[in-house]
Design a protein around this motif. Structure first.
Motif, short mmCIF file in Angstrom:
data_model
loop_
_atom_site.label_atom_id
_atom_site.label_comp_id
_atom_site.label_asym_id
_atom_site.label_seq_id
_atom_site.Cartn_x
_atom_site.Cartn_y
_atom_site.Cartn_z
N ASP A 3 -39.85 -52.77 51.13
CA ASP A 3 -38.39 -52.70 51.05
C ASP A 3 -37.84 -51.53 51.84
OD1 ASP A 3 -38.17 -54.98 49.55
OD2 ASP A 3 -38.02 -53.94 47.63
N ALA A 4 -38.53 -50.39 51.76
CA ALA A 4 -38.08 -49.20 52.50
C ALA A 4 -38.16 -49.45 54.00
CB ALA A 4 -38.93 -47.99 52.11
N ASN A 5 -39.22 -50.09 54.44
CA ASN A 5 -39.36 -50.40 55.87
C ASN A 5 -38.31 -51.40 56.32
OD1 ASN A 5 -41.49 -48.65 56.34
ND2 ASN A 5 -43.06 -50.21 55.96
N GLN A 6 -38.06 -52.40 55.48
CA GLN A 6 -37.04 -53.39 55.82
C GLN A 6 -35.66 -52.74 55.88
OE1 GLN A 6 -37.62 -56.40 52.81
NE2 GLN A 6 -38.98 -57.60 54.13
N SER A 7 -35.39 -51.85 54.93
CA SER A 7 -34.12 -51.15 54.90
C SER A 7 -33.96 -50.27 56.14
CB SER A 7 -34.02 -50.31 53.64
OG SER A 7 -32.81 -49.60 53.61
N LYS A 8 -35.02 -49.59 56.52
CA LYS A 8 -34.97 -48.72 57.71
C LYS A 8 -34.75 -49.56 58.97
CE LYS A 8 -37.26 -44.91 59.98
NZ LYS A 8 -38.28 -43.87 59.88
N GLU A 9 -35.43 -50.67 59.05
CA GLU A 9 -35.26 -51.55 60.22
C GLU A 9 -33.84 -52.12 60.27
OE1 GLU A 9 -37.08 -52.35 63.04
OE2 GLU A 9 -38.10 -50.57 62.31
N ARG A 65 -28.24 -39.24 69.66
CA ARG A 65 -29.28 -38.26 69.31
C ARG A 65 -29.83 -38.55 67.91
NH1 ARG A 65 -26.04 -34.66 72.20
NH2 ARG A 65 -24.95 -33.95 70.35
N ASP A 66 -28.93 -38.85 66.97
CA ASP A 66 -29.38 -39.19 65.62
C ASP A 66 -30.26 -40.43 65.64
OD1 ASP A 66 -28.13 -37.05 64.36
OD2 ASP A 66 -26.34 -38.20 63.82
N TYR A 67 -29.88 -41.41 66.43
CA TYR A 67 -30.66 -42.64 66.54
C TYR A 67 -32.07 -42.33 67.06
CZ TYR A 67 -32.07 -47.33 67.91
OH TYR A 67 -32.76 -48.50 68.05
N GLN A 68 -32.14 -41.54 68.13
CA GLN A 68 -33.43 -41.19 68.71
C GLN A 68 -34.30 -40.40 67.72
OE1 GLN A 68 -34.61 -42.42 71.52
NE2 GLN A 68 -32.67 -43.49 71.81
N ALA A 69 -33.65 -39.64 66.85
CA ALA A 69 -34.38 -38.85 65.85
C ALA A 69 -34.72 -39.65 64.60
CB ALA A 69 -33.55 -37.62 65.47
N GLY A 70 -34.33 -40.92 64.57
CA GLY A 70 -34.64 -41.76 63.42
C GLY A 70 -33.67 -41.63 62.27
N ARG A 71 -32.54 -40.96 62.51
CA ARG A 71 -31.51 -40.82 61.47
C ARG A 71 -30.49 -41.94 61.67
NH1 ARG A 71 -32.33 -35.42 63.30
NH2 ARG A 71 -30.42 -35.55 64.52
N PHE A 72 -30.89 -43.14 61.29
CA PHE A 72 -30.12 -44.33 61.61
C PHE A 72 -28.80 -44.43 60.86
CE2 PHE A 72 -34.65 -45.71 62.27
CZ PHE A 72 -34.63 -45.50 63.64
N LEU A 73 -28.77 -44.01 59.60
CA LEU A 73 -27.51 -44.07 58.84
C LEU A 73 -26.48 -43.13 59.45
CD1 LEU A 73 -28.82 -44.29 55.16
CD2 LEU A 73 -27.87 -46.12 56.58
N GLU A 74 -26.92 -41.91 59.81
CA GLU A 74 -26.00 -40.96 60.44
C GLU A 74 -25.53 -41.49 61.79
OE1 GLU A 74 -28.96 -40.23 59.13
OE2 GLU A 74 -28.84 -38.40 57.94
N ALA A 75 -26.46 -42.08 62.53
CA ALA A 75 -26.13 -42.64 63.84
C ALA A 75 -25.09 -43.75 63.70
CB ALA A 75 -27.38 -43.18 64.52
N ALA A 76 -25.27 -44.61 62.72
CA ALA A 76 -24.33 -45.71 62.50
C ALA A 76 -22.95 -45.19 62.13
CB ALA A 76 -24.86 -46.65 61.42
N THR A 77 -22.91 -44.19 61.27
CA THR A 77 -21.63 -43.62 60.84
C THR A 77 -20.88 -43.02 62.03
OG1 THR A 77 -22.49 -43.18 58.63
CG2 THR A 77 -20.56 -41.91 59.32
N LYS A 78 -21.59 -42.26 62.84
CA LYS A 78 -20.97 -41.62 64.01
C LYS A 78 -20.57 -42.65 65.05
CE LYS A 78 -23.17 -37.19 63.28
NZ LYS A 78 -24.24 -36.26 63.68
#
Length: 103
Positions: A3-9, A65-78
């Motif tokens: 579930d965590a992997n699916q959520s991250k993807e 930058r957030d996306y490249q660092a794996g911070r997908f939620l922050e990247a999406a918000t920005k």
């Protein structure tokens, strides 16, 4: 863990789409601003909208930058914030063009 992997993807995919949409909106806003009616009484408005787009570019860079660092939620918000701001600039330019056409 699955579930965590699916959520991250899912978050990664959403961020990727939002970044692409923000890039597109920024490009459209820049193109519209380049064709914005300039002249007496509008120069300050055009400059302000240009400053707004500079802010959009900064926010979009942060999202990438957030996306490249794996911070997908922050990247999406920005990315969503950048897209919204670019869309507002597009709307403002279109409104100014329409108002100028009525004069």
């Amino acid at each position: 863990i699955v579930d965590a992997n699916q959520s991250k993807e899912r978050s990664r995919g959403e961020a990727e789409v939002l970044i692409a949409e923000a890039r597109a909106a920024l490009g459209e806003a820049k193109a519209l601003l380049a064709m914005a009616p300039a002249g007496k009484g509008t120069q300050n408005d055009v400059e302000a909208l240009g400053s707004d787009l500079t802010g959009v570019e900064t926010t979009l860079s942060e999202a990438e930058r957030d996306y490249q660092a794996g911070r997908f939620l922050e990247a999406a918000t920005k990315a969503e914030a950048a897209k919204d701001a670019a869309t507002k600039v597009k709307t403002d330019v279109e409104s100014a063009k329409a108002a100028k056409g009525r004069m």
